[in-house]
Design a protein around this motif. Structure first.
Motif, PDB file in Angstrom:
ATOM      1  N   LEU A   1      15.892  18.673 -10.891  1.00 53.16           N
ATOM      2  CA  LEU A   1      14.757  17.751 -10.964  1.00 53.16           C
ATOM      3  C   LEU A   1      15.183  16.290 -10.999  1.00 53.16           C
ATOM      4  O   LEU A   1      14.352  15.405 -10.775  1.00 53.16           O
ATOM      5  CB  LEU A   1      13.924  18.057 -12.214  1.00 53.16           C
ATOM      6  N   ALA A   2      16.461  16.025 -11.294  1.00 54.50           N
ATOM      7  CA  ALA A   2      16.915  14.641 -11.466  1.00 54.50           C
ATOM      8  C   ALA A   2      16.711  13.809 -10.205  1.00 54.50           C
ATOM      9  O   ALA A   2      16.325  12.635 -10.269  1.00 54.50           O
ATOM     10  CB  ALA A   2      18.384  14.619 -11.881  1.00 54.50           C
ATOM     11  N   GLY A   3      16.970  14.411  -9.039  1.00 51.41           N
ATOM     12  CA  GLY A   3      16.780  13.672  -7.794  1.00 51.41           C
ATOM     13  C   GLY A   3      15.331  13.257  -7.594  1.00 51.41           C
ATOM     14  O   GLY A   3      15.038  12.135  -7.139  1.00 51.41           O
ATOM     15  N   GLY A   4      14.393  14.149  -7.925  1.00 46.58           N
ATOM     16  CA  GLY A   4      12.978  13.802  -7.814  1.00 46.58           C
ATOM     17  C   GLY A   4      12.585  12.701  -8.770  1.00 46.58           C
ATOM     18  O   GLY A   4      11.777  11.825  -8.424  1.00 46.58           O
ATOM     19  N   VAL A   5      13.140  12.707  -9.978  1.00 49.83           N
ATOM     20  CA  VAL A   5      12.853  11.648 -10.954  1.00 49.83           C
ATOM     21  C   VAL A   5      13.312  10.293 -10.418  1.00 49.83           C
ATOM     22  O   VAL A   5      12.591   9.290 -10.519  1.00 49.83           O
ATOM     23  CB  VAL A   5      13.539  11.962 -12.303  1.00 49.83           C
ATOM     24  N   VAL A   6      14.512  10.271  -9.802  1.00 51.11           N
ATOM     25  CA  VAL A   6      15.019   9.011  -9.243  1.00 51.11           C
ATOM     26  C   VAL A   6      14.181   8.570  -8.048  1.00 51.11           C
ATOM     27  O   VAL A   6      13.865   7.380  -7.904  1.00 51.11           O
ATOM     28  CB  VAL A   6      16.504   9.168  -8.848  1.00 51.11           C
ATOM     29  N   ASP A   7      13.811   9.505  -7.175  1.00 50.08           N
ATOM     30  CA  ASP A   7      12.989   9.145  -6.020  1.00 50.08           C
ATOM     31  C   ASP A   7      11.634   8.583  -6.438  1.00 50.08           C
ATOM     32  O   ASP A   7      11.096   7.672  -5.801  1.00 50.08           O
ATOM     33  CB  ASP A   7      12.787  10.371  -5.121  1.00 50.08           C
ATOM     34  N   TRP A   8      11.060   9.134  -7.504  1.00 46.98           N
ATOM     35  CA  TRP A   8       9.736   8.699  -7.949  1.00 46.98           C
ATOM     36  C   TRP A   8       9.788   7.389  -8.727  1.00 46.98           C
ATOM     37  O   TRP A   8       8.953   6.502  -8.522  1.00 46.98           O
ATOM     38  CB  TRP A   8       9.103   9.789  -8.824  1.00 46.98           C
TER      39      TRP A   8
END
Length: 421
Positions: A374-381
């Motif tokens: 989920l970390a990549g999605g948190v950074v993208d958002w």
């Protein structure tokens, strides 16, 4: 003792190779091809066999010997690498995904067998500390070999050469395990326990809820479960995303492969090695209190670097320093954690020890896997800066949890006394 350390270190080395391929080589390859951080994060799903391994751990406990399981899984890894040498990653991305999924499946079964062997081989606090150091250092050395060394030379040597090399490595280790004398006593113990497994304990195989009740009834298990699910959350987000921030702004893929895949992981190995030595001198509670606070401070420093977007030698040096310190402390924490897990497992009945340790190790992987996915999605958002503030908060919360437990909970010194020999 030296024979035990070599045996365990070599098996954990080959077990770390799939992790290195997926955690270091694959993200850099996909980011270079233009994929989003969210999509890169979802490749963590390929680790899913590690989450399921607790389901087949009772089979490894009850069927055949650890030697048979180890030789079978390592030989399977050799055959998987041999078949993968014919793939071209640019044209067969799904084939590459299938290869990593198969390697993770075989490595997860191997992990159950080698963990069970380690629980039986290591006696006393001194051997536990050194044995868990061999475990963590061996695993990370395999990860460095695959994710750092091979990443640095893959452009020159090529994909096929890389997997042919891995084929020979796995085949050699399979032959070594087949003749390893440290497992000679296991056959005798297995024959002696065979009758009891077919008796009352064997009935647990068809009543799995009884096994789960036994697992959770082992002293210290509830606290250890919560701890292994959460202790790496903030660190895992930073370790996963900070190299990709550097790839976007400050480093090439080859530079990142060297500094993050080799140098920083070398510091991780040093931290893991130091953990084993410190455990022989100090209580685990005192060590964990201090190291978790230091990790939180190091994450504050790393988060401050996210404000610098212009490339410069100073920024590159600070980034390398930050990754090195973070990996050093992470390696130290990992050794302390796996020692805590093995202490807890040694309180269980011998018939469920491999299952109990696999249960804890599965949750340890699950905690890291779900968050890193989920970390990549948190950074993208939300962007790197907000995401790293979140990672830092999680790390500080874990430090507080550990600090409290060393005084009032499961890490009180009297609960981690040396096991009787």
């Amino acid at each position: 003792m030296n024979d035990k350390l070599v045996f365990l270190g070599l098996l954990y080395f080959v077990q770390g190779i799939p992790y290195g391929l997926q955690s270091s080589l694959l993200p850099v390859y996909l980011r270079g091809a233009g994929h989003s951080l969210t999509r890169i994060g979802f490749t963590k799903i390929l680790y899913f066999p590690w989450v399921l391994k607790v389901l087949w751990a009772p089979l490894v406990d009850r069927l055949a010997t650890k030697r048979h399981w180890l030789v079978g899984t390592v030989s399977g890894l050799a055959l998987t690498c041999l078949s993968s040498a014919a793939l071209a990653p640019e044209a067969h991305i799904w084939g590459v995904a299938g290869t990593l999924l198969a390697m993770n499946t075989l490595a997860s079964v191997q992990d159950i067998a080698v963990d069970g062997a380690a629980v039986g081989l290591l006696k006393g606090r001194g051997e536990l500390g050194l044995g868990n150091t061999a475990q963590v250092v061996g695993y990370k050395a395999g990860s460095v070999f695959a994710g750092g060394g091979l990443l640095a030379v893959i452009d020159v040597a090529g994909w096929s050469w890389m997997f042919m090399l891995l084929t020979f490595v796995y085949a050699g280790v399979a032959l070594f395990v087949w003749g390893a004398p440290v497992l000679d006593d296991e056959t005798v113990r297995g024959q002696q326990a065979d009758g009891s497994r077919r008796g009352g304990q064997g009935a647990d195989a068809v009543r799995p809820w009884k096994v789960w009740r036994k697992l959770l009834a082992v002293p210290g298990t509830p606290w250890t479960v919560l701890y292994v699910l959460t202790y790496k959350l903030g660190e895992q987000g930073a370790v996963t995303m900070f190299p990709l921030f550097l790839l976007d702004h400050h480093m090439t893929a080859r530079e990142l492969g060297f500094w993050n895949g080799v140098i920083a992981m070398g510091f991780s190995i040093c931290g893991s090695s130091l953990g084993g030595l410190l455990l022989a001198q100090f209580s685990i509670g005192a060590l964990m209190r201090r190291v978790f606070v230091l990790r939180t401070i190091s994450m504050v420093f790393q988060s401050s670097l996210l404000t610098v977007l212009e490339p410069s030698p100073l920024m590159k040096g600070m980034a390398v320093l930050s990754m090195s310190v973070q990996h050093f402390l992470g390696g130290l924490i990992t050794t302390l954690t796996f020692t805590t897990m093995m202490h807890c497992t040694q309180r269980a009945e011998e018939s469920i020890q491999a299952t109990h340790y696999s249960f804890l190790a599965t949750l340890e992987v699950l905690g890291k896997l779900m968050f890193s996915a989920l970390a990549g999605g948190v950074v993208d958002w939300f962007g790197f800066q907000v995401a790293f503030l979140f990672f830092l908060t999680l790390s500080a919360g874990t430090a507080l949890h550990v600090w409290t437990a060393t005084f009032t909970g499961a890490l009180r010194e009297h609960q981690l006394k040396e096991q009787p020999k």
